[in-house]
Enzyme design. Structure first.
Site, PDB file in Angstrom:
ATOM      1  N   ASP A  10       0.846  -1.193   0.000  1.00  0.00           N
ATOM      2  CA  ASP A  10       0.000   0.000   0.000  1.00  0.00           C
ATOM      3  C   ASP A  10       0.881   1.243   0.000  1.00  0.00           C
ATOM      4  OD1 ASP A  10      -2.054   1.771   0.177  1.00  0.00           O
ATOM      5  OD2 ASP A  10      -2.718   1.184   2.177  1.00  0.00           O
ATOM      6  N   ASP A 106      -3.285   2.685  -5.824  1.00  0.00           N
ATOM      7  CA  ASP A 106      -2.154   2.803  -4.893  1.00  0.00           C
ATOM      8  C   ASP A 106      -1.889   1.555  -4.063  1.00  0.00           C
ATOM      9  OD1 ASP A 106      -4.506   3.001  -3.482  1.00  0.00           O
ATOM     10  OD2 ASP A 106      -3.815   4.594  -2.145  1.00  0.00           O
ATOM     11  N   GLU A 107      -2.536   0.451  -4.361  1.00  0.00           N
ATOM     12  CA  GLU A 107      -2.286  -0.767  -3.595  1.00  0.00           C
ATOM     13  C   GLU A 107      -2.444  -2.002  -4.476  1.00  0.00           C
ATOM     14  OE1 GLU A 107      -5.475  -1.561  -0.632  1.00  0.00           O
ATOM     15  OE2 GLU A 107      -6.262   0.387  -1.253  1.00  0.00           O
TER      16      GLU A 107
END
Length: 406
Positions: A10, A106-107
């Site tokens: 993350d 974003d992860e």
């Protein structure tokens, strides 16, 4: 059977972190990425650690955030830049496994079970190695959760931030996960946690110990899923980065800087949206068979309509023509409009389309020319950037339809 080794990576404060790559001075001040209040998008999209210390939260209004921190520095979002950095980060993950499943920009989940033998290190050490590479090669930090299933791996990446590795394994998952709030579980939303709280279930441990049939009777199939998650029984696979599911639809929406009306202004807005949707369709090698339009009025009333096309398309002009027709039929051009969303649905692969074109038809010849023009524009944008070529007919700073240079 040997446990899987799942990582959840993350990116910490992703949008804000990316902005500091080009403007390092932002790292030393409370800063947030936010929509422009003047364009009526005054919402916090991301914040850095310093802003977080003031209690600033994602999705709260800019006005509220500035009440908490008068010196808050706001920067506009640059979504193309965020996608570029996201691709670079995932490229690092792919050095360790092809089972990389992005879970948002974003992860990502990584399944390194089958590739651990290639790296002479423990799962924790591998996670630390990946964190170091992202920090050194990209310039941002990530937090990594390591576990035997996806759900606990995600809990791990949230457990310590920023730039940390947390291992939740068979030996410690009760100690680490069970004291946490049920709301920390993947897909446990506000209504679900409120329903569980009414029967005295507040923590993941309490949910794990509860009667399974009781949870199912309360929440249905979703309750059974959450009960299994709490007990570490998540066996959902991590999909290959190269075999992701085809999107069901591709859409883009815009809230204008002021209310618009009249065919000319509405067309400018629709053209800007359709241009973006058409480009994304080409990126995915998809065509649409359905066009959907959503219109929002100044009093927040929403009108939605859709139509099925006689021929699959990814042409901007086709999307514009159909969207304008839908707006005219369901709403009219004379009424005030606050926001418009144009969506391409009923998606099929470009190779799946079956069209028999009449070589003597002027319509087919015109179609071929439009296809050639839009394909050329797409190639130029892919090589030189989205704003390297644009259609001046919809570029309006007043309405908010003009593209911003990156």
């Amino acid at each position: 059977m040997e446990d899987r080794v799942i990582l959840h990576c993350d990116c910490n404060g992703f949008f804000a972190s990316v902005e500091t790559l080009d403007r390092p001075e932002l790292a030393g001040v409370p800063m947030a990425v936010a929509g422009d209040p003047e364009s009526r998008h005054g919402i916090i999209l991301a914040k850095n650690e310093l802003a977080k210390q003031y209690g600033i939260r994602t999705a709260e209004t800019v006005h509220r955030a500035r009440e908490k921190c008068r010196d808050l520095v706001l920067v506009p979002p640059r979504h193309e830049k965020y996608h570029e950095i996201s691709r670079r980060v995932n490229a690092i993950y792919l050095d360790y496994t092809d089972l990389v499943d992005p879970f948002g920009i974003d992860e990502s989940f990584l399944d390194v079970t089958g590739s651990m033998h290639l790296f002479p290190m423990t799962p924790r050490e591998l996670a630390d190695t990946i964190r170091a590479r992202v920090r050194q090669e990209i310039g941002i930090t990530i937090s990594v959760g390591v576990s035997f299933c996806r759900v606990f791996a995600k809990l791990g990446s949230d457990y310590q931030k920023p730039d940390a590795t947390t291992v939740i394994d068979r030996d410690n998952f009760r100690e680490v996960a069970y004291p946490l709030s049920v709301g920390e579980l993947l897909f446990a939303g506000k209504r679900t946690t409120e329903a569980l709280a009414r029967i005295g279930i507040m923590t993941i441990g309490q949910l794990a110990a509860a009667d399974r049939a009781l949870i199912v009777s309360l929440l249905g199939e979703a309750g059974d899923t959450l009960w299994r998650y709490a007990n570490g029984l998540d066996d959902e696979p991590v999909r290959s980065y190269f075999h992701r599911e085809r999107p069901k639809s591709v859409g883009n929406g815009m809230t204008f800087r002021r209310n618009i009306s009249g065919e000319q202004e509405i067309r400018a807005g629709v053209m800007a949206l359709a241009d973006s949707v058409a480009a994304r369709l080409r990126d995915e090698d998809l065509k649409c068979t359905v066009v959907q339009v959503q219109v929002k009025t100044p009093d927040f009333r929403t009108v939605q309509r859709q139509c099925t096309l006689s021929r699959a398309t990814w042409l901007r002009r086709d999307l514009v023509d159909r969207a304008m027709q839908l707006i005219k039929e369901c709403f009219g051009y004379g009424n005030q409009i606050r926001a418009i969303t144009v969506t391409a649905a009923g998606l099929i692969g470009e190779q799946e389309t079956e069209e028999q074109l009449d070589i003597f038809s002027m319509n087919d010849i015109a179609l071929d020319k439009r296809e050639s023009v839009e394909e050329t524009m797409h190639v130029i944008r892919k090589k030189f950037g989205k704003h390297s070529i644009s259609l001046g007919c919809y570029q309006s700073e007043e309405l908010g339809t003009a593209g911003k240079k990156q």
